[in-house]
Design an enzyme around this catalytic site. Structure first.
Site, PDB file in Angstrom:
ATOM      1  N   CYS B 178     -49.586 -29.107 -50.013  1.00  0.00           N
ATOM      2  CA  CYS B 178     -48.286 -29.651 -50.409  1.00  0.00           C
ATOM      3  C   CYS B 178     -47.618 -28.695 -51.378  1.00  0.00           C
ATOM      4  O   CYS B 178     -47.548 -27.508 -51.116  1.00  0.00           O
ATOM      5  CB  CYS B 178     -48.442 -31.059 -50.966  1.00  0.00           C
ATOM      6  SG  CYS B 178     -49.647 -31.169 -52.302  1.00  0.00           S
ATOM      7  N   ARG B 179     -47.136 -29.198 -52.520  1.00  0.00           N
ATOM      8  CA  ARG B 179     -46.341 -28.331 -53.392  1.00  0.00           C
ATOM      9  C   ARG B 179     -47.176 -27.448 -54.301  1.00  0.00           C
ATOM     10  O   ARG B 179     -46.732 -26.391 -54.730  1.00  0.00           O
ATOM     11  CB  ARG B 179     -45.405 -29.179 -54.254  1.00  0.00           C
ATOM     12  CG  ARG B 179     -44.317 -29.812 -53.438  1.00  0.00           C
ATOM     13  CD  ARG B 179     -43.495 -30.800 -54.258  1.00  0.00           C
ATOM     14  NE  ARG B 179     -42.505 -31.436 -53.396  1.00  0.00           N
ATOM     15  CZ  ARG B 179     -42.011 -32.655 -53.612  1.00  0.00           C
ATOM     16  NH1 ARG B 179     -42.442 -33.361 -54.642  1.00  0.00           N
ATOM     17  NH2 ARG B 179     -41.113 -33.147 -52.789  1.00  0.00           N
TER      18      ARG B 179
END
Lengths: 221, 221
Positions: B178-179
């Site tokens: 993800c981030r």
DNA sequence: CAAGTAATCAATCATTAGTTTAAATACTTG
DNA sequence: CAAGTATTTAAACTAATGATTGATTACTTG
């Protein structure tokens, strides 16, 4: 622990580091500590603040694990907690310089009032030293010189410069450097040298920048 | 301007940058903005704060020149003021991780409550993808995927994952990312995948870290 | 062990920063 | 041009920070 609680706790920790960088005096102290370990009093003097104040700021930096303290007899010596801290400080300074035009403006304004002309960069310096055109002069306090200096540099602390001008050549350019771009010792040295008829220039960067560029340093025990 | 006045003005400017990094919420916003431009409202939602608050924090970041704003019709889109800002944020995060043991403690505590096991690093990931052992899954919102993703990654935003499980193989490991390390979307994705009998693991880093490692990215207009 | 020094701590005050709520502004669209 | 939406601004309040001062602690040395 839910997602929000986790993030809040994590970013709060990041915030601790950020908060420790939020004070001009603390940043100045980090800058000085990049030159090597110092006692509380010497840091207080170098950054023009009271002892109690310096001590408090150092406590903040220590809580953020940016500096470490060691008690030696009556004195407490503070040092950066690792070379990453110095590298980070340089990255921080670099970002500030690239984003905040005010920094360049203030520097230009300051230098305009001085008889310094433009600075020499490290590539030019190296070339001139190799060809014998220039002598490198370290005008920081001797302790910092011993802690690490540009190879071949001569140590003449600013305070002694006026008495020791005879040691310096008049036929070669003298390139003075100090702690870094916002340390004014090299600027003052160049003014003194010029006033006495020496050819003089200033290296804009300091030893930490020199190291970060991957260039070699000399040090003495 | 005397030496002290000069230094005070310079370090005050550095302090401006430091102060802008002194709030957890602002750091979280910078982290999110490393994924790409966002509107105020979307930032407010992503960081769990009110619109007015997000707007105020963005104003601080803008004053420090870390972000830029562009008005497009009814929306104001904020973006990092340059790639140096993202690089700096990663350096900042890295320093915080290396100095503050609390960060690791909090992360471990959080992950202990989850069925996630240890993370896969980028070298292992690349090896497994090349050998066909693993599939890379980008669980961020689609806009962020389009803005830049790990080559070959499949986009299935976390919100859609449960409905789209059929698209994912059961014979290969699914590595979700993800981030970044403190974004919990990959953690949640792995939990969902495991619960439904998939072999799943988490990549600890996010796209900005991947880029900073010098690894290639794919993007779609 | 008394005197002196370096550093820290504690208390106070003024300033600044962050949150909340409500109001104002800027823009789009029917 | 009225209604609606996104964002910013303003005002009020609370919390945190930094500087100052004076007291205290920790250590060395005569």
């Amino acid at each position: 622990m839910d997602n929000r609680a986790f993030k809040d706790q994590i970013y709060e920790q990041f915030g601790r580091l950020g908060k420790s960088l939020a004070s001009p005096k603390r940043l100045e102290m980090l800058d000085v500590l990049c030159q090597g370990p110092r006692t509380v009093e010497s840091l207080a003097v170098a950054t023009s603040q009271t002892l109690a104040n310096a001590s408090q700021h150092l406590k903040v930096l220590r809580t953020a694990r940016l500096v470490e303290a060691e008690k030696q007899g009556l004195h407490v010596t503070y040092r950066l907690a690792g070379t990453e801290v110095c590298d980070f400080f340089l990255a921080f300074r670099h970002l500030a310089e690239s984003r905040l035009a005010e920094i360049e403006r203030i520097t230009r304004l300051f230098l305009d009032g001085k008889n310094v002309l433009e600075a020499v960069d490290q590539a030019t310096l190296l070339k001139r030293v190799r060809s014998g055109e220039a002598l490198v002069l370290d005008v920081r306090p001797e302790q910092e010189y011993r802690n690490g200096h540009i190879p071949g540099a001569l140590s003449v602390p600013l305070a002694e410069l006026e008495q020791r001008l005879a040691e310096l050549p008049r036929d070669r350019q003298v390139v003075a450097y100090c702690r870094g771009p916002y340390c004014v010792m090299a600027v003052e040295a160049v003014e003194i040298l010029r006033r006495h008829g020496h050819k003089a220039a200033r290296l804009e960067i300091g030893v930490p920048d020199w190291r970060a560029l991957g260039l070699p340093l000399e040090s003495q025990p």
